[in-house]
Scaffold this motif. Structure first.
Motif, PDB file in Angstrom:
ATOM      1  N   GLN A   1       0.834  -1.196   0.000  1.00 39.78           N
ATOM      2  CA  GLN A   1       0.000   0.000   0.000  1.00 39.78           C
ATOM      3  C   GLN A   1       0.875   1.255   0.000  1.00 39.78           C
ATOM      4  OE1 GLN A   1      -3.740  -0.222   2.493  1.00 39.78           O
ATOM      5  NE2 GLN A   1      -2.703  -2.047   3.275  1.00 39.78           N
TER       6      GLN A   1
ATOM      7  N   ARG B   1     -10.671  -2.062 -12.272  1.00 40.30           N
ATOM      8  CA  ARG B   1     -10.862  -3.301 -11.539  1.00 40.30           C
ATOM      9  C   ARG B   1     -10.989  -4.441 -12.547  1.00 40.30           C
ATOM     10  NH1 ARG B   1     -10.040  -3.933  -6.007  1.00 40.30           N
ATOM     11  NH2 ARG B   1     -10.794  -2.111  -4.852  1.00 40.30           N
TER      12      ARG B   1
ATOM     13  N   VAL C   1     -10.952   2.981 -12.357  1.00 44.24           N
ATOM     14  CA  VAL C   1     -10.590   3.573 -11.069  1.00 44.24           C
ATOM     15  C   VAL C   1      -9.868   4.896 -11.259  1.00 44.24           C
ATOM     16  CG1 VAL C   1      -9.198   3.246  -8.984  1.00 44.24           C
ATOM     17  CG2 VAL C   1     -10.456   1.313  -9.956  1.00 44.24           C
ATOM     18  N   PHE C   2      -8.981   4.939 -12.257  1.00 41.10           N
ATOM     19  CA  PHE C   2      -8.176   6.146 -12.462  1.00 41.10           C
ATOM     20  C   PHE C   2      -7.845   6.311 -13.935  1.00 41.10           C
ATOM     21  CE2 PHE C   2      -4.037   8.291 -12.849  1.00 41.10           C
ATOM     22  CZ  PHE C   2      -4.324   9.486 -12.195  1.00 41.10           C
TER      23      PHE C   2
ATOM     24  N   GLN D   1      -1.467   4.975  -6.768  1.00 48.71           N
ATOM     25  CA  GLN D   1      -2.490   4.246  -6.006  1.00 48.71           C
ATOM     26  C   GLN D   1      -3.618   5.152  -5.501  1.00 48.71           C
ATOM     27  OE1 GLN D   1      -1.303   1.414  -3.035  1.00 48.71           O
ATOM     28  NE2 GLN D   1       0.470   0.690  -4.177  1.00 48.71           N
ATOM     29  N   THR D   2      -3.954   6.192  -6.250  1.00 45.90           N
ATOM     30  CA  THR D   2      -5.110   7.016  -5.906  1.00 45.90           C
ATOM     31  C   THR D   2      -6.131   6.941  -7.031  1.00 45.90           C
ATOM     32  OG1 THR D   2      -4.123   9.006  -6.869  1.00 45.90           O
ATOM     33  CG2 THR D   2      -3.750   8.615  -4.517  1.00 45.90           C
ATOM     34  N   ASP D   3      -7.412   7.198  -6.682  1.00 46.93           N
ATOM     35  CA  ASP D   3      -8.462   7.187  -7.694  1.00 46.93           C
ATOM     36  C   ASP D   3      -8.603   8.569  -8.321  1.00 46.93           C
ATOM     37  OD1 ASP D   3      -9.834   8.771  -5.855  1.00 46.93           O
ATOM     38  OD2 ASP D   3     -11.110   7.125  -5.153  1.00 46.93           O
TER      39      ASP D   3
ATOM     40  N   ASN E   1      -8.194   9.938  -3.775  1.00 45.86           N
ATOM     41  CA  ASN E   1      -8.237   9.127  -2.560  1.00 45.86           C
ATOM     42  C   ASN E   1      -7.458   7.829  -2.745  1.00 45.86           C
ATOM     43  OD1 ASN E   1     -10.117  10.952  -1.289  1.00 45.86           O
ATOM     44  ND2 ASN E   1     -11.702  10.079  -2.613  1.00 45.86           N
TER      45      ASN E   1
ATOM     46  N   VAL F   1      -6.673   4.043  -2.996  1.00 44.19           N
ATOM     47  CA  VAL F   1      -7.546   2.921  -3.337  1.00 44.19           C
ATOM     48  C   VAL F   1      -7.381   1.803  -2.314  1.00 44.19           C
ATOM     49  CG1 VAL F   1      -7.496   3.481  -5.786  1.00 44.19           C
ATOM     50  CG2 VAL F   1      -5.807   1.880  -4.849  1.00 44.19           C
ATOM     51  N   GLU F   2      -8.348   0.909  -2.292  1.00 43.96           N
ATOM     52  CA  GLU F   2      -8.330  -0.218  -1.370  1.00 43.96           C
ATOM     53  C   GLU F   2      -7.433  -1.336  -1.905  1.00 43.96           C
ATOM     54  OE1 GLU F   2      -9.850  -0.458   1.618  1.00 43.96           O
ATOM     55  OE2 GLU F   2     -10.432   1.649   1.376  1.00 43.96           O
TER      56      GLU F   2
ATOM     57  N   TYR G   1      -6.138  -5.246  -9.599  1.00 45.53           N
ATOM     58  CA  TYR G   1      -6.297  -4.140 -10.540  1.00 45.53           C
ATOM     59  C   TYR G   1      -5.706  -4.541 -11.889  1.00 45.53           C
ATOM     60  CZ  TYR G   1      -7.481  -1.279  -6.509  1.00 45.53           C
ATOM     61  OH  TYR G   1      -8.088  -0.782  -5.389  1.00 45.53           O
TER      62      TYR G   1
END
Length: 470
Positions: free
Chosen positions: A158, A186, A192-193, A216-218, A222, A224-225, A229
């Motif tokens: 992460q 996804r 997602v981005f 790793q942001t959308d 924010n 992402v979980e 991906y």
């Protein structure tokens, strides 16, 4: 963005974990080794080449940080990076290891010009009397494919930038419609981005490589979980995709979860709290829906842990849902990846799961797609109900932690265990990284015992300590 069949899955290796007995868990491994430190030798070569492309290997005697000199007459070997597991020395199991192939001998300058005809992931290795056995990872991609698109590894921690690159192996230029012609989605296709980039045409000439990174942001900025991906790339040579995952396991080697306390709710008759090492961990994972019992009221904590059970626990802890056949991006990736067999290691179709298949088959498929399981390591079949060994736990968990590249770079290292020779040289880097991360250490008598099994109680402690808990 439309997906086509030109897809690559980045499969990689990573860190390992050393299991303990109850008395040995958490205790620093004592060292009884009296082996003299070998003279250092290093191999220099590219990390990525295409089939048939000539490159130079250089073998050097490393005197100190600032001095080195070439080694003349060193035999350079090529060995597959992923091999059948074996433990112990001079055993029948060791004979399963793939023997290195001599590809040439260095000249007076310590250099060797060579080309490799087969695609795959390999090590260049040199073994000279009086020197450490040196390893250098190299990936050879199929020149006939024309292009090469991949992520820098298959599993990321992460917050770690996700890197990916595209190489033009054709004889003519490839056009990119804009500076960042890619998006992150996804597996079900949900975007997602999508980066905002300058709308200019970029021509990528023959042999040229373009690289990008995602933070790793959308689209809202924010984080992402954790989960699976797909990065989708649009080029004039076709649209391409590569699958990867963001693991929910701990992202910092200094992070340590406090041992849990026994909860009030306990459905298992054989988890009584008499074992503070393990019982609270089992119930904590049960509350998080990561672990299950053998039945509604029995856990069998001293029972042997199987390969299927550990793979399932590991993916649940990572926050990864098993793949589904209807995930079109994944189906395309399975069908076209050069490095991924469509047949799983139980001999069944990778995408369409038969109704009478093994209960853990979706998890096994997913673990294979991410490189946590490698078919080359199980030439006789995976055997999902076979008790797992400590060596297997090390490698699978290491890869799930996203430490593949670091472990590969440490191949041939000498872990501080008396029985280090029982660990295959190409897998010793996983042990080194595991100890460095403080996940687990060796037994108090200084041994590692890679061929020993693991219990379900031990697995609960391992998985709990790998989690990223507040």
């Amino acid at each position: 963005m439309k997906r086509t069949s030109n897809v690559a899955i980045c499969l990689a290796l990573a860190l390992s974990i050393v299991l303990y007995s109850t008395s040995g868990l958490g205790a620093a491994a004592s060292s009884h080794m009296s082996h003299p430190a070998p003279t250092q030798m290093a191999i220099s070569a590219p990390e990525i080449v295409k089939t048939g492309e000539e490159f130079v290997v250089e073998v050097m005697h490393v005197i100190d940080q600032d001095q080195s000199r070439p080694i003349e007459g060193a035999e350079v070997y090529l060995v597959p990076r992923y091999q059948p597991y074996y433990t112990g020395t001079g055993t029948d199991e060791e004979s399963k290891a793939i023997q290195p192939q001599v590809i040439g001998t260095t000249d007076a300058d310590g250099k060797l010009a060579v080309a490799v005809s087969d695609a795959g992931d390999f090590y260049l290795t040199v073994k000279q009397p009086g020197f450490n056995q040196a390893f250098h990872p190299i990936t050879v991609w199929d020149a006939e494919a024309g292009t090469f698109f991949r992520t820098s590894k298959s599993i990321y921690r992460q917050g770690e930038p996700v890197g990916f690159s595209f190489t033009n192996g054709l004889g003519s230029s490839i056009t990119l419609s804009r500076g960042a012609p890619w998006e992150i989605s996804r597996p079900d296709g949900t975007v997602v981005f999508s980066p905002i980039s300058i709308m200019i045409i970029v021509d990528l000439g023959p042999g040229e490589t373009q690289t990008w990174a995602w933070d790793q942001t959308d689209d809202e900025g924010n984080p992402v979980e954790p989960g699976l991906y797909v990065v989708n790339l649009e080029t004039s040579a076709g649209n391409m995709s590569a699958m990867f995952c963001i693991t929910g396991l701990k992202a910092d080697k200094e992070h340590q979860n406090p041992d849990p306390e026994m909860p009030e709710h306990n459905p298992f008759k054989d988890v009584t709290g008499e074992h503070p090492w393990g019982d609270p961990h089992i119930l904590s994972l049960y509350e998080r829906q990561i672990i299950q019992g053998k039945s509604a009221d029995m856990f069998d904590p001293e029972g042997s842990l199987t390969r299927a059970e550990f793979v399932t626990l590991l993916l649940r802890a990572c926050g990864i849902e098993p793949l589904k056949a209807q995930d079109l991006a994944i189906e395309a990736a399975f069908e076209t990846s050069d490095s991924f067999s469509k047949q799983d290691i139980m001999g069944r179709d990778m995408v369409l799961l038969p109704e009478d298949g093994h209960w853990a088959e979706p998890y096994i498929h997913t673990a294979m797609g991410l490189g946590i399981i490698r078919p080359e390591e199980y030439p006789d079949g995976f055997g999902p109900d076979t008790p797992i060994t400590r060596m297997e736990v090390c490698v699978m968990a290491a890869r799930a932690l996203g430490l593949e590249n670091e472990a590969v770079q440490n191949a041939g290292a000498l872990p501080g265990f008396d029985d280090y020779e029982s660990i295959p040289p190409t897998y010793r880097g996983y042990v080194v990284k595991a100890v460095e991360w403080g996940v687990l250490r060796g037994y108090p008598d200084g041994t590692f015992l890679p061929g020993n099994g693991a219990t379900r109680r031990e697995a609960a402690v391992i998985i709990y300590r790998l989690l990223e808990l507040d």
